[in-house]
Write a protein that holds these residues in place. Structure first.
Motif, PDB file in Angstrom:
ATOM      1  N   ALA A   1       0.826  -1.200   0.000  1.00  0.00           N
ATOM      2  CA  ALA A   1       0.000   0.000   0.000  1.00  0.00           C
ATOM      3  C   ALA A   1       0.867   1.259   0.000  1.00  0.00           C
ATOM      4  O   ALA A   1       0.615   2.211  -0.758  1.00  0.00           O
ATOM      5  CB  ALA A   1      -0.919  -0.005   1.212  1.00  0.00           C
ATOM      6  N   ARG A   2       1.891   1.265   0.842  1.00  0.00           N
ATOM      7  CA  ARG A   2       2.778   2.434   0.909  1.00  0.00           C
ATOM      8  C   ARG A   2       3.491   2.650  -0.425  1.00  0.00           C
ATOM      9  O   ARG A   2       3.647   3.791  -0.885  1.00  0.00           O
ATOM     10  CB  ARG A   2       3.805   2.245   2.027  1.00  0.00           C
ATOM     11  N   PHE A   3       3.919   1.566  -1.036  1.00  0.00           N
ATOM     12  CA  PHE A   3       4.641   1.664  -2.304  1.00  0.00           C
ATOM     13  C   PHE A   3       3.747   2.234  -3.401  1.00  0.00           C
ATOM     14  O   PHE A   3       4.149   3.119  -4.159  1.00  0.00           O
ATOM     15  CB  PHE A   3       5.165   0.279  -2.709  1.00  0.00           C
ATOM     16  N   LEU A   4       2.522   1.738  -3.494  1.00  0.00           N
ATOM     17  CA  LEU A   4       1.596   2.232  -4.505  1.00  0.00           C
ATOM     18  C   LEU A   4       1.263   3.705  -4.290  1.00  0.00           C
ATOM     19  O   LEU A   4       1.077   4.458  -5.248  1.00  0.00           O
ATOM     20  CB  LEU A   4       0.320   1.390  -4.505  1.00  0.00           C
ATOM     21  N   LYS A   5       1.203   4.119  -3.028  1.00  0.00           N
ATOM     22  CA  LYS A   5       0.854   5.505  -2.716  1.00  0.00           C
ATOM     23  C   LYS A   5       1.951   6.503  -3.092  1.00  0.00           C
ATOM     24  O   LYS A   5       1.681   7.690  -3.274  1.00  0.00           O
ATOM     25  CB  LYS A   5       0.520   5.651  -1.225  1.00  0.00           C
ATOM     26  N   VAL A   6       3.200   6.036  -3.201  1.00  0.00           N
ATOM     27  CA  VAL A   6       4.268   6.955  -3.595  1.00  0.00           C
ATOM     28  C   VAL A   6       4.535   6.933  -5.096  1.00  0.00           C
ATOM     29  O   VAL A   6       5.459   7.590  -5.574  1.00  0.00           O
ATOM     30  CB  VAL A   6       5.590   6.680  -2.822  1.00  0.00           C
ATOM     31  N   GLY A   7       3.716   6.148  -5.825  1.00  0.00           N
ATOM     32  CA  GLY A   7       3.847   6.171  -7.284  1.00  0.00           C
ATOM     33  C   GLY A   7       4.222   4.869  -7.941  1.00  0.00           C
ATOM     34  O   GLY A   7       4.407   4.820  -9.168  1.00  0.00           O
ATOM     35  N   GLY A   8       4.355   3.797  -7.165  1.00  0.00           N
ATOM     36  CA  GLY A   8       4.628   2.497  -7.762  1.00  0.00           C
ATOM     37  C   GLY A   8       3.414   1.980  -8.509  1.00  0.00           C
ATOM     38  O   GLY A   8       2.274   2.354  -8.226  1.00  0.00           O
ATOM     39  N   ASN A   9       3.659   1.104  -9.482  1.00  0.00           N
ATOM     40  CA  ASN A   9       2.566   0.520 -10.265  1.00  0.00           C
ATOM     41  C   ASN A   9       2.201  -0.883  -9.819  1.00  0.00           C
ATOM     42  O   ASN A   9       1.101  -1.360 -10.090  1.00  0.00           O
ATOM     43  CB  ASN A   9       2.949   0.479 -11.751  1.00  0.00           C
TER      44      ASN A   9
END
Length: 274
Positions: free
Chosen positions: A232-240
């Protein structure tokens, strides 16, 4: 004209008339279906080998190198997998097309570094095979950057991606990744570890997204952590996308393909608007 595959991959309509592909298969039905479909989609004239001897002759009696082989595990004259062993010994990239499959077979195939394996047990088998062939012939156009401070992890991921014919660059740190991205504008996918000593995967993703959007470059985060909130944290910073280690090979390749397919479709849509 562009055509979509069963998985949503887009065929460009490009043909490959000078590519040598040999097909080790003794079923008349499958040889006809495969030959016809690859000709329709890619303009490829497949060389059909119905026996192990035919396969050997096709490889050894021509000066033109075989770019790709498609082969059943068992062929007449090679009922114990000798054809596959032969292709591997000759360093010929091979897609296995088989109706004989179980967990032990899968482990053996992956250990031999075959490009892919396709099962004959469904109505989309030939379509899935055609897609695998097209990906192998075009994956070299995709430049993938692997970012991980572990030499073992970098080697493992790079070997998997090179097996599928991708161009691969390696970075042992976030700082090196940023350097390579500045020097290589054609990098389309970044696969980055989360836990790194200088710039972690989150911060690297933030910095990449400050200059390149998801329509230009895709980012897959990876981690061995058991913390499920990392995704979740990764997706929120712009990960796909995000994956937890250890990977299943098929899932990893699928995630890579899906992200690159999305990028190709975005760029195609942008080109149509111009």
């Amino acid at each position: 004209m562009a055509v979509l595959s069963v998985s949503g991959m887009q065929y460009s309509g490009e043909t490959f008339p000078d590519i040598r592909i040999i097909l080790g298969e003794d079923s008349n039905v499958f040889t006809q279906m495969i030959g016809q479909r690859l000709k329709e989609l890619m303009g490829v004239d497949v060389e059909i080998c119905r026996t192990f001897e035919d396969l050997q002759m096709a490889n050894e009696l021509s000066q033109e190198p075989v770019v790709l082989a498609i082969s059943n595990i068992n062929l007449p004259g090679a009922e114990n997998g000798e054809a596959l062993e032969y292709l591997m010994d000759c360093n010929i990239p091979t897609i296995v097309f088989t109706g004989t499959f179980h967990d032990e077979t899968r482990e053996k195939l992956l250990s031999k570094d075959v490009v892919d394996y396709i099962l004959k047990d469904n109505i989309f088998a030939v379509e899935m095979l055609a897609e695998s062939v097209y990906r192998f012939l075009t994956n070299h156009r995709h430049h993938v950057l692997i970012v991980d401070d572990s030499p073992t992890a970098r080697a493992l991921l790079s070997s998997r991606l090179r097996r599928y014919n991708f161009r691969v660059s390696l970075a042992e740190s976030g700082a090196k990744a940023i350097e390579l991205l500045k020097a290589n504008a054609d990098i389309a996918l970044v696969v980055t570890d989360y836990n790194m000593p200088d710039i972690d995967g989150f911060e690297l993703t933030r910095r990449i997204r400050s200059v390149r959007g998801s329509h230009e470059l895709r980012i897959i985060g990876v981690s061995s952590s058991t913390n499920r909130l990392l995704s979740a944290r990764f997706l929120k910073v712009g990960g796909n996308d995000f994956m937890l280690r250890p990977f299943i090979d098929e899932e990893f390749y699928c995630r890579v393909n899906q992200n690159l397919d999305t990028l190709v479709q975005i760029k195609a849509a942008q080109a149509r608007k111009k």
